[in-house]
Design a protein around this motif. Structure first.
Motif, PDB file in Angstrom:
ATOM      1  N   ILE A  33     -46.005 -18.213 -42.973  1.00  0.00           N
ATOM      2  CA  ILE A  33     -47.360 -18.102 -42.589  1.00  0.00           C
ATOM      3  C   ILE A  33     -48.326 -18.006 -43.894  1.00  0.00           C
ATOM      4  CG2 ILE A  33     -46.822 -17.063 -40.293  1.00  0.00           C
ATOM      5  CD1 ILE A  33     -47.730 -14.703 -41.354  1.00  0.00           C
ATOM      6  N   GLU A  34     -49.460 -18.454 -43.674  1.00  0.00           N
ATOM      7  CA  GLU A  34     -50.426 -18.269 -44.692  1.00  0.00           C
ATOM      8  C   GLU A  34     -51.876 -17.825 -44.296  1.00  0.00           C
ATOM      9  OE1 GLU A  34     -52.485 -21.214 -48.112  1.00  0.00           O
ATOM     10  OE2 GLU A  34     -51.151 -21.916 -46.764  1.00  0.00           O
ATOM     11  N   GLY A  35     -52.627 -17.209 -45.133  1.00  0.00           N
ATOM     12  CA  GLY A  35     -53.730 -16.595 -44.949  1.00  0.00           C
ATOM     13  C   GLY A  35     -53.867 -14.949 -44.523  1.00  0.00           C
ATOM     14  N   LEU A  38     -53.753 -14.408 -40.416  1.00  0.00           N
ATOM     15  CA  LEU A  38     -52.453 -14.429 -39.972  1.00  0.00           C
ATOM     16  C   LEU A  38     -51.455 -13.025 -40.420  1.00  0.00           C
ATOM     17  CD1 LEU A  38     -51.515 -18.001 -39.877  1.00  0.00           C
ATOM     18  CD2 LEU A  38     -51.645 -16.591 -37.645  1.00  0.00           C
ATOM     19  N   SER A  93     -48.564 -23.701 -50.768  1.00  0.00           N
ATOM     20  CA  SER A  93     -49.404 -23.816 -49.362  1.00  0.00           C
ATOM     21  C   SER A  93     -49.250 -25.317 -48.692  1.00  0.00           C
ATOM     22  CB  SER A  93     -50.886 -23.741 -49.857  1.00  0.00           C
ATOM     23  OG  SER A  93     -51.919 -23.813 -49.035  1.00  0.00           O
ATOM     24  N   THR A  95     -52.285 -26.094 -47.288  1.00  0.00           N
ATOM     25  CA  THR A  95     -53.830 -26.589 -46.974  1.00  0.00           C
ATOM     26  C   THR A  95     -54.026 -26.912 -48.599  1.00  0.00           C
ATOM     27  OG1 THR A  95     -54.443 -24.377 -47.639  1.00  0.00           O
ATOM     28  CG2 THR A  95     -53.870 -25.052 -45.325  1.00  0.00           C
ATOM     29  N   LYS A 163     -48.916 -26.158 -39.555  1.00  0.00           N
ATOM     30  CA  LYS A 163     -50.263 -26.515 -38.328  1.00  0.00           C
ATOM     31  C   LYS A 163     -50.238 -26.135 -37.247  1.00  0.00           C
ATOM     32  CE  LYS A 163     -50.693 -30.870 -41.125  1.00  0.00           C
ATOM     33  NZ  LYS A 163     -49.822 -30.825 -42.206  1.00  0.00           N
ATOM     34  N   ARG A 166     -51.157 -22.411 -37.577  1.00  0.00           N
ATOM     35  CA  ARG A 166     -52.581 -21.888 -38.023  1.00  0.00           C
ATOM     36  C   ARG A 166     -53.559 -22.502 -36.601  1.00  0.00           C
ATOM     37  NH1 ARG A 166     -51.673 -25.160 -42.591  1.00  0.00           N
ATOM     38  NH2 ARG A 166     -52.829 -26.886 -41.728  1.00  0.00           N
ATOM     39  N   SER A 167     -53.166 -23.000 -35.918  1.00  0.00           N
ATOM     40  CA  SER A 167     -53.945 -23.660 -34.641  1.00  0.00           C
ATOM     41  C   SER A 167     -53.771 -22.481 -33.650  1.00  0.00           C
ATOM     42  CB  SER A 167     -53.263 -24.758 -33.978  1.00  0.00           C
ATOM     43  OG  SER A 167     -53.881 -25.668 -34.971  1.00  0.00           O
TER      44      SER A 167
END
Length: 272
Positions: A33-35, A38, A93, A95, A163, A166-167
């Motif tokens: 996971i990234e961010g 999250l 990443s 993104t 993806k 993230r959604s």
């Protein structure tokens, strides 16, 4: 904290493999996971390790304890956090603008018994959904609408795709789900258990607002391009249609699912 400066490091190669290959994710039972959102929202029981850029770490370190949940989490996991360069972050990443924080996370999983263990369930059944964003949106909307679980055909896109993750906006960690080898058989099982199955279908005879969804029920949503397989649609108790104006032939799969889930949610509102 250990610092990693080489993209050839075995840990970094592993992260790239987890991002790119569903096979690797299945083999290890983990995903990437990234961010900050999250990484902050993921329950502790799923977390394994963090990777953070020096730039973000310096920013986080400057925040007082108790003033920022994300900063406090990084402090809590300091012994399992690795510092990486911006160049490595860009390599890992998915993104165009890396957020500077990644985590390796255990995959949530549920048994069929858990998925079926609801008094008056509301299910979303997905057949061969291919777009990661659609599936992630379905998960996020399903949580918001009070859906019991999402059941997916094996041909549906990997829910641990970056993806999709993230959604979902973290709904993945709260929405029960199950992949099944034979969606048709699962429909039969649900109907035997008193769950009424409604197929979203252009050949539906009733508008989606007409049935009563306050009892145990499930909505069946098909592939973005082809819709439901006819043999699958025939297994439903009823085909329903979402009326459309203009020259539109069909709605986005996630949009259709959201309309149906919220119709049921509105009817069930006293039970929220």
């Amino acid at each position: 904290m250990e610092t990693i400066t080489s993209a050839a490091n075995s840990r970094i190669k592993r992260l790239c493999a987890l991002r790119q290959k569903s096979r690797e994710r299945r083999k290890e039972g983990v995903f990437l996971i990234e961010g900050q959102r999250l990484c902050q929202d993921t329950p502790d029981k799923f977390l394994q390790e963090f990777y953070i850029t020096q730039e973000l770490l310096s920013e986080v370190s400057g925040k007082a304890s108790g003033s920022n949940q994300f900063a406090d989490r990084i402090r809590q996991w300091e012994k399992k956090t690795f510092v990486i360069t911006n160049e490595i972050a860009a390599r890992i990443s998915d993104t165009q603008t890396p957020q500077g924080i990644f985590a390796v996370v255990s995959q949530p999983s549920y048994t069929k018994e858990q998925i079926l263990d609801f008094d008056v369930p509301l299910y979303l059944l997905a057949e061969d959904i291919q777009d990661p964003g659609n599936l992630g949106t379905i998960f996020r909307t399903a949580e918001a609408a009070g859906v019991s679980a999402v059941i997916m055909s094996r041909g549906t896109v990997d829910v641990f795709n970056p993806k999709t993750i993230r959604s979902t906006m973290s709904s993945l960690f709260r929405m029960p789900f199950l992949y099944v080898d034979d969606l048709g058989e699962e429909i039969r099982v649900l109907r035997q258990r008193g769950v009424r199955v409604y197929a979203a279908h252009l050949g539906g005879k009733r508008i989606y607002t007409e049935p009563d969804y306050t009892g145990a029920c499930a909505f069946l949503i098909g592939n973005e391009g082809n819709g439901l397989r006819e043999e699958t649609a025939r297994l439903a108790d009823e085909k329903i249609i979402i009326p459309m104006q203009g020259q539109i032939e069909s709605l986005n799969a996630a949009m259709s699912a959201g309309i149906l889930m919220y119709q049921a949610a509105m009817e069930r509102r006293p039970k929220w």
